[in-house]
Design a protein around this motif. Structure first.
Motif, PDB file in Angstrom:
ATOM      1  N   CYS A 194       0.871  -1.178   0.000  1.00  0.00           N
ATOM      2  CA  CYS A 194       0.000   0.000   0.000  1.00  0.00           C
ATOM      3  C   CYS A 194       0.904   1.223   0.000  1.00  0.00           C
ATOM      4  N   ILE A 195       0.758   2.051  -1.020  1.00  0.00           N
ATOM      5  CA  ILE A 195       1.587   3.260  -1.129  1.00  0.00           C
ATOM      6  C   ILE A 195       0.722   4.467  -0.766  1.00  0.00           C
ATOM      7  N   GLY A 196       1.112   5.160   0.300  1.00  0.00           N
ATOM      8  CA  GLY A 196       0.291   6.255   0.832  1.00  0.00           C
ATOM      9  C   GLY A 196      -0.484   5.705   2.015  1.00  0.00           C
ATOM     10  N   ALA A 197      -0.195   6.249   3.211  1.00  0.00           N
ATOM     11  CA  ALA A 197      -0.805   5.708   4.433  1.00  0.00           C
ATOM     12  C   ALA A 197      -1.785   6.699   5.053  1.00  0.00           C
ATOM     13  N   GLY A 198      -2.458   7.479   4.192  1.00  0.00           N
ATOM     14  CA  GLY A 198      -3.508   8.383   4.684  1.00  0.00           C
ATOM     15  C   GLY A 198      -4.784   7.595   4.936  1.00  0.00           C
ATOM     16  N   LEU A 199      -5.904   8.319   4.861  1.00  0.00           N
ATOM     17  CA  LEU A 199      -7.200   7.714   5.186  1.00  0.00           C
ATOM     18  C   LEU A 199      -7.461   6.417   4.410  1.00  0.00           C
ATOM     19  N   LEU A 218       3.410  -1.227   4.050  1.00  0.00           N
ATOM     20  CA  LEU A 218       2.730   0.079   4.019  1.00  0.00           C
ATOM     21  C   LEU A 218       3.794   1.159   3.920  1.00  0.00           C
ATOM     22  N   HIS A 219       3.695   1.942   2.837  1.00  0.00           N
ATOM     23  CA  HIS A 219       4.715   2.972   2.628  1.00  0.00           C
ATOM     24  C   HIS A 219       4.129   4.371   2.704  1.00  0.00           C
ATOM     25  N   ASP A 220       4.862   5.269   3.380  1.00  0.00           N
ATOM     26  CA  ASP A 220       4.563   6.705   3.292  1.00  0.00           C
ATOM     27  C   ASP A 220       5.883   7.440   3.461  1.00  0.00           C
ATOM     28  N   VAL A 221       5.813   8.782   3.409  1.00  0.00           N
ATOM     29  CA  VAL A 221       7.073   9.519   3.304  1.00  0.00           C
ATOM     30  C   VAL A 221       7.788   9.777   4.641  1.00  0.00           C
ATOM     31  N   GLU A 239      -2.036   1.979  -4.782  1.00  0.00           N
ATOM     32  CA  GLU A 239      -1.519   3.339  -4.560  1.00  0.00           C
ATOM     33  C   GLU A 239      -2.640   4.225  -4.036  1.00  0.00           C
ATOM     34  N   SER A 240      -2.390   4.948  -2.934  1.00  0.00           N
ATOM     35  CA  SER A 240      -3.401   5.861  -2.364  1.00  0.00           C
ATOM     36  C   SER A 240      -2.749   7.173  -1.946  1.00  0.00           C
ATOM     37  N   VAL A 241      -2.036   7.816  -2.870  1.00  0.00           N
ATOM     38  CA  VAL A 241      -1.446   9.135  -2.596  1.00  0.00           C
ATOM     39  C   VAL A 241      -2.448  10.189  -3.074  1.00  0.00           C
ATOM     40  N   PRO A 242      -2.230  11.491  -2.774  1.00  0.00           N
ATOM     41  CA  PRO A 242      -3.238  12.500  -3.114  1.00  0.00           C
ATOM     42  C   PRO A 242      -3.675  12.481  -4.592  1.00  0.00           C
ATOM     43  N   ASP A 243      -4.934  12.898  -4.810  1.00  0.00           N
ATOM     44  CA  ASP A 243      -5.571  12.806  -6.128  1.00  0.00           C
ATOM     45  C   ASP A 243      -5.070  13.907  -7.068  1.00  0.00           C
ATOM     46  N   ASN A 244      -3.875  13.712  -7.553  1.00  0.00           N
ATOM     47  CA  ASN A 244      -3.220  14.758  -8.314  1.00  0.00           C
ATOM     48  C   ASN A 244      -2.329  14.054  -9.334  1.00  0.00           C
ATOM     49  N   GLU A 266       0.269  14.873 -11.023  1.00  0.00           N
ATOM     50  CA  GLU A 266       1.719  14.997 -10.883  1.00  0.00           C
ATOM     51  C   GLU A 266       2.254  13.994  -9.846  1.00  0.00           C
ATOM     52  N   ILE A 267       1.571  13.937  -8.696  1.00  0.00           N
ATOM     53  CA  ILE A 267       2.027  13.029  -7.619  1.00  0.00           C
ATOM     54  C   ILE A 267       1.829  11.570  -8.046  1.00  0.00           C
ATOM     55  N   LYS A 268       0.660  11.270  -8.604  1.00  0.00           N
ATOM     56  CA  LYS A 268       0.384   9.868  -9.005  1.00  0.00           C
ATOM     57  C   LYS A 268       1.389   9.418 -10.074  1.00  0.00           C
ATOM     58  N   LYS A 269       1.666  10.294 -11.041  1.00  0.00           N
ATOM     59  CA  LYS A 269       2.586   9.902 -12.119  1.00  0.00           C
ATOM     60  C   LYS A 269       3.973   9.638 -11.555  1.00  0.00           C
ATOM     61  N   HIS A 270       4.397  10.473 -10.617  1.00  0.00           N
ATOM     62  CA  HIS A 270       5.711  10.273 -10.004  1.00  0.00           C
ATOM     63  C   HIS A 270       5.750   8.893  -9.330  1.00  0.00           C
ATOM     64  N   VAL A 271       4.690   8.565  -8.584  1.00  0.00           N
ATOM     65  CA  VAL A 271       4.650   7.273  -7.884  1.00  0.00           C
ATOM     66  C   VAL A 271       4.605   6.124  -8.893  1.00  0.00           C
ATOM     67  N   SER A 326      -6.056   4.124  -6.275  1.00  0.00           N
ATOM     68  CA  SER A 326      -7.330   4.394  -5.588  1.00  0.00           C
ATOM     69  C   SER A 326      -7.982   5.679  -6.097  1.00  0.00           C
ATOM     70  N   ALA A 327      -7.397   6.333  -7.094  1.00  0.00           N
ATOM     71  CA  ALA A 327      -7.857   7.668  -7.525  1.00  0.00           C
ATOM     72  C   ALA A 327      -9.378   7.787  -7.572  1.00  0.00           C
ATOM     73  N   SER A 328      -9.871   8.976  -7.203  1.00  0.00           N
ATOM     74  CA  SER A 328     -11.320   9.189  -7.114  1.00  0.00           C
ATOM     75  C   SER A 328     -11.930   9.764  -8.376  1.00  0.00           C
ATOM     76  N   GLY A 329     -11.081  10.309  -9.243  1.00  0.00           N
ATOM     77  CA  GLY A 329     -11.690  10.954 -10.402  1.00  0.00           C
ATOM     78  C   GLY A 329     -10.749  11.032 -11.592  1.00  0.00           C
ATOM     79  N   ALA A 342      -8.598   1.013  -9.081  1.00  0.00           N
ATOM     80  CA  ALA A 342      -9.476   0.253  -8.181  1.00  0.00           C
ATOM     81  C   ALA A 342      -9.943   1.254  -7.138  1.00  0.00           C
ATOM     82  N   HIS A 343     -11.097   1.845  -7.411  1.00  0.00           N
ATOM     83  CA  HIS A 343     -11.584   2.960  -6.585  1.00  0.00           C
ATOM     84  C   HIS A 343     -12.524   2.467  -5.481  1.00  0.00           C
ATOM     85  N   PRO A 344     -12.127   2.671  -4.204  1.00  0.00           N
ATOM     86  CA  PRO A 344     -12.964   2.212  -3.100  1.00  0.00           C
ATOM     87  C   PRO A 344     -13.905   3.314  -2.619  1.00  0.00           C
ATOM     88  N   VAL A 345     -14.744   2.959  -1.670  1.00  0.00           N
ATOM     89  CA  VAL A 345     -15.633   3.944  -1.040  1.00  0.00           C
ATOM     90  C   VAL A 345     -15.306   3.971   0.455  1.00  0.00           C
TER      91      VAL A 345
END
Ligand SMILES: NC(=O)c1ccc[n+]([C@@H]2O[C@H](COP(=O)([O-])OP(=O)(O)OC[C@H]3O[C@@H](n4cnc5c(N)ncnc54)[C@H](O)[C@@H]3O)[C@@H](O)[C@H]2O)c1
Length: 312
Positions: free
Chosen positions: A8-13, A31-34, A89-94, A96-101, A118-121, A140-143
Motif C-alpha cells: 500500500c503506497i500512501g498511508a492516509g485515510l 505500508l509505505h509513506d514519506v 496506490e493511495s497518494v493525493p488525487d493529483n 503529478e504526484i500519481k505519475k511520479h509514484v 485508488s484515484a477518485s476521479g 481500483a476505486h474504493p468507497v
C-alpha cells in the motif's frame, strides 16, 4: 493470478483502510509513506480499525492482532514494493504526484505486479503513460470507509489489458469486495458522478435558502438513503412506476420540471461555498461531536446494516 503480498503506497485515510482490509484477509502488507511519523499515526489508526472489526464480530478473537503482525510499515519505497504481487496506490488525487509514484513503481516493482490506483476521479489513461507496462495499470476505486463498504470500481485505461482488469476483479472478489468494472473510463467513474450530481443539488438547496443543511441531510438519510442500501435508481423507478415503461410514461414530465429548474454550474460559486460552510457548521451533530465520534457512530451502524444485508 495468485496474489499473496500487497504493497500500500500512501498511508492516509484510504491507505489505512486498504491496509486494514488486506491484512484482515490474511495478506502480507507493506505500508509505505514519506515519514515515520505518518506511518506511526497510520498504524495506530489501523490497529483501532482492526480491534473495531473484532469487537463487531467481523474478525474472530485474536485475528486483529494477527492481522496487525502481517503489516510492515516502511519509508523505503523499493523495499515496500520489492515482493508485491499487487500494489494499491493511495497518494493525493493529483496527476503529478500519481505519475511520479507510478514511474517509481514501474522502476521498482516486479514485472508481474498489478499496479492499482485508488484515484477518485483521475483517468488511468493519463497515469499509465509514464510507465513501460501500461497493460498492468488499473484503477481500483474504493468507497470510504473502504475496509467496511464492499463496493470497488475497477476501470482500465486505454492500454490496460483485459487480463489485468479481470485479475483485479477476481482478487477483489476473493477478499470479499463487491467489484463493478466499467466498460470505459470517465472522470469520477460511477459513484462519484452520482455523488457529484446529488451534491450540486444539495448545495443549491441550502444556498437558495430552500432548506437548512441539517434538513437536506435528514431528507436524504430518512428518505432515499434508507431505501438506497436495497435498491438503486433503476430498480427504484421500476417499482415507482409499477414498471420502467410506465414510470417513463407517467413521470417524465414532472422530472422535466425539476431538471429545468436545477443549477448546472461546474464549480462551487463562492457565495454557495459560504452558505454551506455556515450551514454545515451549524448542524447539531457537527457542533456537539468530534469527527472521531461521528466516524465511530457511522461505522457501528454501518456494520449492523452490512450484517442485515448479509443475512438476506
Ligand atoms: N478520502 C476519500 O473519501 C477517498 C475515497 C476513495 C478514494 N480516495 C482516493 O484515495 C487516494 C488517497 O486519498 P486519502 O483521502 O487517503 O488522502 P490522504 O491525504 O489522507 O493520504 C495521502 C497520503 O499519501 C502520502 N503521500 C504523498 N505523496 C506520497 C508519495 N510520493 N509516496 C508515498 N506516499 C505519499 C501522504 O503523506 C498521505 O499520508 C486519492 O487518490 C483519493 O482520491 C479517497
Amino acid at each position: 493470478m495468485d496474489i499473496r503480498t500487497v504493497a500500500c503506497i500512501g498511508a492516509g485515510l484510504i491507505g489505512q483502510n486498504w491496509t486494514t482490509l488486506f491484512s484482515s484477509k490474511g495478506l502480507e502488507v507493506t505500508l509505505h509513506d514519506v515519514t515515520q511519523d505518518i506511518l506511526h499515526n497510520s498504524i495506530t489508526n489501523i490497529a483501532s480499525s482492526l480491534i473495531f472489526m473484532e469487537e463487531n464480530n467481523l474478525l474472530r478473537a485474536g485475528e486483529a492482532d494477527a492481522a496487525l503482525k502481517r503489516i510492515r510499515p516502511t519509508t523505503d519505497f523499493a523495499e515496500a514494493v520489492a515482493h508485491a504481487d499487487y500494489v494499491q496506490e493511495s497518494v493525493p488525487d493529483n496527476y503529478e504526484i500519481k505519475k511520479h509514484v507510478f514511474q517509481e513503481l514501474d522502476a521498482q516493482a516486479p514485472h508481474h505486479t498489478i499496479l492499482a490506483s485508488s484515484a477518485s476521479g483521475l483517468l488511468m489513461t493519463e497515469i499509465q503513460k509514464v510507465t513501460t507496462r501500461p497493460e498492468r495499470c488499473v484503477l481500483a476505486h474504493p468507497v470510504l470507509p473502504a475496509h467496511l463498504i464492499p463496493l470497488v470500481e475497477i476501470v482500465g485505461g486505454e492500454h490496460t489489458s483485459p487480463s489485468t482488469v479481470k485479475a483485479t476483479r477476481d482478487f477483489m472478489k476473493r477478499i470479499g469486495k463487491a467489484p463493478v468494472a466499467l466498460n470505459r473510463e470517465v472522470p469520477g467513474y460511477i459513484v462519484n458522478r452520482l455523488q457529484a450530481a446529488l451534491l450540486r443539488e444539495a448545495i443549491d438547496l441550502v444556498h437558495k435558502g430552500i432548506a437548512s443543511a441539517s434538513d437536506v441531510d435528514t431528507a436524504f438519510c430518512m428518505g432515499i438513503g434508507l431505501r438506497d442500501p436495497l435498491i438503486g435508481p433503476f430498480l427504484r423507478i421500476h417499482l415507482a412506476g409499477s414498471s420502467v415503461e410506465r414510470f417513463i410514461e407517467n413521470f417524465s414530465r414532472s422530472y422535466q420540471y425539476r431538471w429545468e429548474t436545477m443549477e448546472t454550474w461546474t464549480s462551487i460559486p463562492p457565495s454557495a461555498a459560504k452558505s454551506i460552510i455556515k450551514g454545515v457548521n451549524e448542524m447539531e451533530v457537527v457542533r456537539t461531536k468530534t469527527l472521531e465520534e461521528i466516524k465511530n457512530w457511522r461505522d457501528e451502524l454501518l456494520v449492523k446494516i452490512l450484517k442485515l444485508l448479509g443475512e438476506e
